[in-house]
Design a protein around this motif. Sequence first.
Motif, short mmCIF file in Angstrom:
data_model
loop_
_atom_site.label_atom_id
_atom_site.label_comp_id
_atom_site.label_asym_id
_atom_site.label_seq_id
_atom_site.Cartn_x
_atom_site.Cartn_y
_atom_site.Cartn_z
N ASP A 7 36.81 -38.07 64.63
CA ASP A 7 38.33 -37.49 65.66
C ASP A 7 37.73 -37.55 67.07
OD1 ASP A 7 40.75 -36.69 66.33
OD2 ASP A 7 40.10 -34.32 66.34
N LEU A 8 38.26 -38.06 67.99
CA LEU A 8 38.02 -37.92 69.31
C LEU A 8 38.88 -36.96 70.14
CD1 LEU A 8 38.58 -41.94 69.81
CD2 LEU A 8 36.57 -40.61 69.80
N THR A 9 39.20 -35.45 69.48
CA THR A 9 40.19 -34.94 70.19
C THR A 9 39.08 -34.54 71.48
OG1 THR A 9 41.65 -34.29 68.57
CG2 THR A 9 41.52 -32.50 69.87
N ALA A 10 39.93 -34.13 72.19
CA ALA A 10 38.88 -33.62 73.42
C ALA A 10 39.26 -33.03 74.64
CB ALA A 10 37.88 -34.84 73.71
N LEU A 11 39.13 -32.54 75.82
CA LEU A 11 39.86 -31.96 77.01
C LEU A 11 39.15 -32.62 78.07
CD1 LEU A 11 39.43 -28.25 75.64
CD2 LEU A 11 41.86 -29.15 76.13
N SER A 12 40.43 -33.22 79.08
CA SER A 12 39.68 -33.20 80.21
C SER A 12 39.63 -32.27 81.40
CB SER A 12 41.06 -33.63 81.08
OG SER A 12 41.02 -33.37 82.79
N THR A 52 45.37 -24.19 77.58
CA THR A 52 45.61 -25.02 77.50
C THR A 52 44.22 -25.77 76.27
OG1 THR A 52 46.20 -26.40 79.17
CG2 THR A 52 45.82 -27.93 76.64
N LEU A 100 35.69 -33.78 78.71
CA LEU A 100 35.58 -35.48 78.82
C LEU A 100 35.97 -35.40 80.87
CD1 LEU A 100 37.26 -38.07 76.24
CD2 LEU A 100 35.14 -36.66 76.11
N ASP A 108 37.03 -37.96 84.37
CA ASP A 108 38.32 -39.70 84.60
C ASP A 108 38.15 -40.05 83.42
OD1 ASP A 108 39.76 -37.31 85.56
OD2 ASP A 108 39.28 -37.48 87.68
N ASP A 109 37.06 -40.74 83.45
CA ASP A 109 36.21 -41.80 82.92
C ASP A 109 36.41 -42.09 81.57
OD1 ASP A 109 36.40 -43.26 85.65
OD2 ASP A 109 33.70 -42.88 86.06
N PHE A 140 30.33 -43.13 75.64
CA PHE A 140 31.51 -42.58 76.33
C PHE A 140 31.71 -41.40 74.11
CE2 PHE A 140 31.94 -45.88 78.85
CZ PHE A 140 32.76 -45.31 80.13
N LEU A 141 32.77 -40.74 74.30
CA LEU A 141 33.40 -40.13 73.47
C LEU A 141 33.01 -40.78 71.61
CD1 LEU A 141 32.67 -37.14 71.66
CD2 LEU A 141 35.34 -37.18 72.54
N VAL A 142 32.93 -40.94 70.59
CA VAL A 142 33.15 -42.22 69.37
C VAL A 142 32.74 -41.14 68.36
CG1 VAL A 142 31.70 -43.88 70.30
CG2 VAL A 142 30.72 -42.81 69.25
N ARG A 164 45.46 -36.15 58.48
CA ARG A 164 44.02 -36.67 58.70
C ARG A 164 42.67 -36.01 58.41
NH1 ARG A 164 40.05 -36.50 61.16
NH2 ARG A 164 38.63 -34.66 62.45
N THR A 216 40.58 -40.91 65.54
CA THR A 216 41.42 -40.83 65.57
C THR A 216 41.55 -39.54 66.59
OG1 THR A 216 41.20 -38.32 63.95
CG2 THR A 216 42.16 -40.31 62.64
N LYS A 217 42.73 -40.23 66.75
CA LYS A 217 42.63 -39.40 68.30
C LYS A 217 44.21 -38.84 68.69
CE LYS A 217 41.38 -39.28 73.03
NZ LYS A 217 40.56 -37.83 73.34
N ARG A 259 50.80 -34.93 76.83
CA ARG A 259 48.95 -34.72 75.54
C ARG A 259 49.21 -35.92 75.53
NH1 ARG A 259 47.74 -29.19 73.02
NH2 ARG A 259 48.14 -28.37 75.05
N TYR A 304 45.86 -38.98 76.32
CA TYR A 304 45.23 -39.51 75.31
C TYR A 304 45.09 -41.11 75.42
CZ TYR A 304 44.09 -35.08 72.26
OH TYR A 304 43.62 -33.84 72.76
N ARG A 308 43.81 -42.58 78.42
CA ARG A 308 42.16 -41.96 78.20
C ARG A 308 41.69 -43.40 77.01
NH1 ARG A 308 41.04 -36.97 77.15
NH2 ARG A 308 41.18 -36.69 79.07
N LYS A 352 41.53 -47.65 78.25
CA LYS A 352 40.82 -48.18 79.20
C LYS A 352 38.94 -49.13 77.54
CE LYS A 352 40.31 -44.66 83.17
NZ LYS A 352 39.79 -43.52 83.22
N ARG A 353 39.31 -48.31 76.86
CA ARG A 353 38.38 -48.96 75.57
C ARG A 353 39.01 -49.77 75.14
NH1 ARG A 353 35.65 -43.30 73.79
NH2 ARG A 353 34.43 -44.33 72.26
#
Lengths: 150, 310
Positions: free
Chosen positions: A10-15, A22, A38, A40-41, A128-130, B68, B78-79, B118, B122, B125, B128-129
Amino acid sequence: MRVGDVMDRDLTALSEHVGLATAIEVISRHRLTGVPVLDDDGRVVGFISEKDIVKAALPGYFEYIQDPSFIPDFGQFQSRLKKIRNEPVSRYMHRDVISFTEDDSDFFVAMTLIRHNLKRAPVVREGFLVGVVNRTDLLERIMVASEDEL
Amino acid sequence: MIVTVTLNPAIDEEYVVPEFVPGGWFRATTTDRSPGGKGINVSLVLKQLGYDSAAMGFLAGFNGEYVRDSLKRLGLTTKFVHIKGETRTNVYIVDEVGHVETGIVEAGPYVKEEALARFMVYYRRLLKRADCILFGGSLPPGVPQDIYRDLIVLARGEGVATFIDAAGAPLMAGLEGAPTVAKVDHRFMSRLAGVRLSSLDNLIEVVSGLHDRGVEWAVTSYRNYGNVFFTPKGIYLGEYDRKGLVSLFGSDDALMAGLALARTEKMNVEEAIRFSLACAWENSLHVEKGCRSREAVEELVDRVHIEKLE
């Protein structure tokens, strides 16, 4: 075993720019204890947990008394939380993030999590987050492996 | 990386009920429950074919947790944005005797503006990949009908190939964004053109118009077990044997997964058509949606019949 085979992808993350409100919403709605932060990149630059947010909202004197019985109600906590709700997570996150790569062994990861008392930590590939490795997922995997050996 | 976007995921419940008719009381001989929605189905097929992808969209409530958790156990990236409400449940009844499939779908949870914002963070982001992004399915309430166009335009700006499999207004808007590959429902095209697409010539004339809009590949169903592929190298009709088919449920998603994988593996046009149809065929040979393995698909590739049309 590689941690890449055990981790939650799961790639749930915050800027890093989003507000604490939030962060609370994401952590609560996703039923997590913390999330990677994370830039901006999309590179991992921090980690913020529910504990960090609670600590940020507790009255300044709590650090000295170290005893919650002195706090009469949610009043001060609530007003402080309201005051900092729009402040960026980058202000309260941990910057010295303990992270792993997919090829790290499950044993090494488990030991590191225990040593630093962490419930979850990001797994990165070239920054990068995986995915995220959870202590409970590791426990489950170890238990299943031990049952298979019986 | 292939990214799949499912804005309105679902739990798919499939019941096999011989001689099903409305108004009766039936006992299912087989049932299957799985996470679904077009994009998620594509991600699942890609995983079965040994390829990792990232699935994104909106999830809500207990059903969202189920989706999920199922994806997590399968090792999918997942995102999702988690929102209030409940992810929908779609029910499919398969009558093996009468060869009839019946479906009932829900609308899905309401998506608020903040949740959509939101999702866009996501999405940008992950762009880019990504090498390839696939959009699939209906839109939940609250999501603008033209969102696919905006998402496709953003992806094109980053040089990412885009695939779309939708219907109605969301598809129309998506086509304005000139996706790389569009899967267009035969009945929908018929409504769009305002004519009955009874012959192949008729169908070719209407779908060829999509090329003028900048769509590289357009795929549309033709009869039950075949598809017409409008490619940069010409128009092809591809078909597979109807013998032994159990359920067509999910076969369009398997076809899209096959096309996405074919592009990633740089297959030529004919190989891509054969491979994607073999995925759809393999999916149709059992009740559970998806493909059993890459090997099972490869066994069918040479048996797919394709014909280049003038």
